[in-house]
Scaffold this motif. Structure first.
Motif, short mmCIF file in Angstrom:
data_model
loop_
_atom_site.label_atom_id
_atom_site.label_comp_id
_atom_site.label_asym_id
_atom_site.label_seq_id
_atom_site.Cartn_x
_atom_site.Cartn_y
_atom_site.Cartn_z
N GLN A 29 -71.38 41.18 -11.90
CA GLN A 29 -72.33 41.51 -13.16
C GLN A 29 -73.35 40.30 -13.11
O GLN A 29 -72.41 39.57 -13.07
CB GLN A 29 -71.34 41.45 -13.76
CG GLN A 29 -71.97 41.10 -15.49
CD GLN A 29 -70.73 42.08 -16.39
OE1 GLN A 29 -69.28 43.04 -16.39
NE2 GLN A 29 -70.92 41.14 -17.29
N ALA A 69 -57.97 35.91 -14.22
CA ALA A 69 -57.63 37.47 -13.40
C ALA A 69 -56.02 37.73 -13.94
O ALA A 69 -55.05 38.12 -14.34
CB ALA A 69 -57.05 37.37 -12.18
N ASP A 100 -61.92 32.30 -11.49
CA ASP A 100 -61.23 33.62 -11.14
C ASP A 100 -60.01 33.68 -11.81
O ASP A 100 -59.24 35.22 -11.65
CB ASP A 100 -62.04 33.88 -10.36
CG ASP A 100 -63.29 34.21 -10.28
OD1 ASP A 100 -63.50 34.29 -11.15
OD2 ASP A 100 -63.95 34.45 -8.64
N LEU A 115 -57.55 39.73 -17.59
CA LEU A 115 -58.79 39.66 -18.16
C LEU A 115 -60.25 39.73 -16.48
O LEU A 115 -59.84 39.75 -15.38
CB LEU A 115 -59.29 38.36 -18.67
CG LEU A 115 -59.57 38.11 -19.57
CD1 LEU A 115 -59.82 36.80 -20.31
CD2 LEU A 115 -59.24 38.91 -21.18
N LYS A 116 -60.73 40.80 -16.83
CA LYS A 116 -61.80 41.32 -15.69
C LYS A 116 -62.09 40.08 -15.19
O LYS A 116 -63.26 39.37 -16.06
CB LYS A 116 -62.85 42.41 -16.31
CG LYS A 116 -61.85 43.54 -16.83
CD LYS A 116 -63.35 44.42 -17.10
CE LYS A 116 -62.89 46.01 -17.24
NZ LYS A 116 -63.73 47.09 -17.82
N SER A 137 -64.98 39.99 -13.08
CA SER A 137 -66.09 40.17 -13.42
C SER A 137 -66.77 39.53 -14.66
O SER A 137 -68.31 38.83 -14.32
CB SER A 137 -67.41 41.39 -13.15
OG SER A 137 -66.36 42.42 -14.30
N GLU A 138 -66.73 39.75 -15.78
CA GLU A 138 -66.98 39.22 -17.37
C GLU A 138 -67.28 37.84 -17.71
O GLU A 138 -67.82 36.92 -18.44
CB GLU A 138 -66.48 39.90 -18.14
CG GLU A 138 -66.44 41.58 -18.29
CD GLU A 138 -65.84 42.58 -18.70
OE1 GLU A 138 -65.35 41.94 -20.42
OE2 GLU A 138 -66.41 43.96 -18.89
#
Length: 210
Positions: free
Chosen positions: A21, A146, A142, A150-151, A153-154
């Motif tokens: 993303q 995680a 990250d 949470l994602k 990628s966002e």
């Protein structure tokens, strides 16, 4: 025009960011900030807790954050309440505050870390004479997001930079203050960075009665 050996298309090379993303990463909420702090404390990750707190308070780009030296952060035996750094991207100085939570976690980490004022606050584990790399910092972010569900990628390292700025903006609507805190040369950059849109402007206007 023909293709050259430097053109990746004929070789069917996959772009480095394929499937990821792109665009602005989300800032954290205050609830998410405390969730990450709880996770890092539970795991007894002193360095990461100090790095996370400083990332939120300083609002620095990753390249400037990881390159901070102990002397940038301490005065005598105490962690500074305010510090400054020359931004690598712009060459312009920017000041930032270090709040009590960050001072506490930094002091705990630096006491364990040791070293002199000329040493990096967050050294590389591979070569202690060098600082933590921006790539490793990104991996840590990250892990943090995680860990609280949470994602990945966002969110990213720019989430750390945007978080406190976004909270201050929502509380005050003062773009000029945010511009100074982020070290932007133009307020238009601050508007784009925060993702300010017509809805934000109207909300602020509705709160103002004449």
């Amino acid at each position: 025009m023909g293709n050259t050996k430097y053109d990746p298309r004929p070789a069917n090379r996959v772009p480095w960011n394929a499937g990821t993303q792109v665009g602005p990463k989300r800032p954290l909420t205050q609830k998410q900030i405390w969730a990450i702090r709880f996770f890092l404390d539970r795991e007894e990750r002193l360095r990461d807790r100090a790095l996370f707190d400083l990332a939120i308070d300083s609002k620095l780009r990753g390249c400037d954050l990881v390159a901070l030296k102990i002397g940038d952060l301490v005065s005598g035996c105490e962690v500074r309440e305010r510090a400054s750094v020359v931004q690598r991207k712009t060459g312009r100085p920017v000041q930032f505050e270090i709040a009590s939570d960050a001072r506490g976690s930094l002091l705990a980490w630096l006491e364990r870390r040791g070293g002199s004022v000329a040493d990096y606050a967050f050294p590389s584990r591979i070569d202690c004479s060098r600082h933590l790399s921006t790539r490793q910092y990104a991996r840590l972010v990250d892990e943090w997001v995680a860990a609280i569900g949470l994602k990945v990628s966002e969110y990213g390292t720019h989430s750390m930079r945007r978080t406190k700025a976004s909270i201050i903006y929502k509380a005050t609507g003062n773009l000029r203050a945010i511009q100074i805190l982020l070290g932007h040369s133009k307020i238009e950059n601050t508007v784009r960075y925060l993702g300010v849109d017509i809805e934000d402007a109207l909300t602020l206007a509705e709160k103002t009665e004449i």
